[in-house]
Design an enzyme around this catalytic site. Structure first.
Site, PDB file in Angstrom:
ATOM      1  N   ASP A   8       6.602  39.199   3.164  1.00 37.62           N
ATOM      2  CA  ASP A   8       5.820  38.928   1.959  1.00 37.62           C
ATOM      3  C   ASP A   8       4.320  39.084   2.032  1.00 37.62           C
ATOM      4  OD1 ASP A   8       5.409  37.174  -0.239  1.00 37.62           O
ATOM      5  OD2 ASP A   8       4.698  35.574   0.982  1.00 37.62           O
ATOM      6  N   ASP A  10       1.434  37.364  -0.177  1.00 37.35           N
ATOM      7  CA  ASP A  10       0.609  36.314  -0.405  1.00 37.35           C
ATOM      8  C   ASP A  10       1.120  35.163  -0.011  1.00 37.35           C
ATOM      9  OD1 ASP A  10      -0.361  38.315  -2.178  1.00 37.35           O
ATOM     10  OD2 ASP A  10      -0.013  37.016  -4.102  1.00 37.35           O
ATOM     11  N   ASP A 130       6.378  32.738   3.280  1.00 32.87           N
ATOM     12  CA  ASP A 130       6.100  31.427   3.309  1.00 32.87           C
ATOM     13  C   ASP A 130       6.712  30.431   2.268  1.00 32.87           C
ATOM     14  OD1 ASP A 130       4.518  32.922   1.221  1.00 32.87           O
ATOM     15  OD2 ASP A 130       3.376  31.018   0.737  1.00 32.87           O
TER      16      ASP A 130
HETATM   17 MG   LIG Z   1       4.165  34.161  -0.532  1.00 26.66          MG
END
Ligand SMILES: [Mg+2]
Length: 147
Positions: A8, A10, A130
């Protein structure tokens, strides 16, 4: 067979910026501390292909024009390459949740070319992110693999 880390962007490589979560200016760009150190070690010391998988809600619309996204994205990619961190592919979904796009994480549409591809050792590949949607992406995918 190649193992892959689906990573990922961001909230994983760079910080997320509420309330819009759109990284549409350089003022909003902040790399996570030690990210380059560890990503660089992953790239050099481990045997994984790196693939970036990112949802960019509404990219290309008036509220998040490509012209604001692309310079920052290009800078990120170049900074990574300078540290030996090279992504073989950068997959970006531009839809918003309401569209229910089959490509938007946690849906697995963006990873279709890796699914059932004999070149890739998906059983030993990983998703790094995240959000719970990143975990769901991996779970949905495992379920698809095992039929
Ligand atoms: Mg993310």
């Amino acid at each position: 067979m190649k193992k892959v880390l689906f990573i990922d962007r961001d909230g994983t490589l760079i910080k997320e910026v509420p309330p819009t979560y759109q990284i549409d200016s350089f003022e909003k760009l902040e790399f996570y501390p030690d990210m380059f150190t560890w990503m660089s070690r992953i790239a050099k010391e481990l045997d994984f292909e790196l693939v970036m998988v990112s949802n960019q809600d509404g990219l290309g619309t008036a509220s998040f024009p490509e012209e604001t996204f692309t310079p920052v994205q290009n800078f990120i990619i170049k900074a990574l390459i300078n540290e030996g961190i090279v992504f073989s592919k950068i997959l970006i979904d531009k839809s918003v949740p309401e569209e229910n796009s089959p490509n938007r994480k946690p849906a697995t549409g963006m990873l279709t070319s890796y699914l059932g591809n004999a070149e890739y050792d998906i059983a030993n590949s990983f998703v790094i992110g995240d959000r719970v949607t990143d975990i769901q992406l991996a779970k949905i995918w495992v379920a698809k693999q095992s039929g």
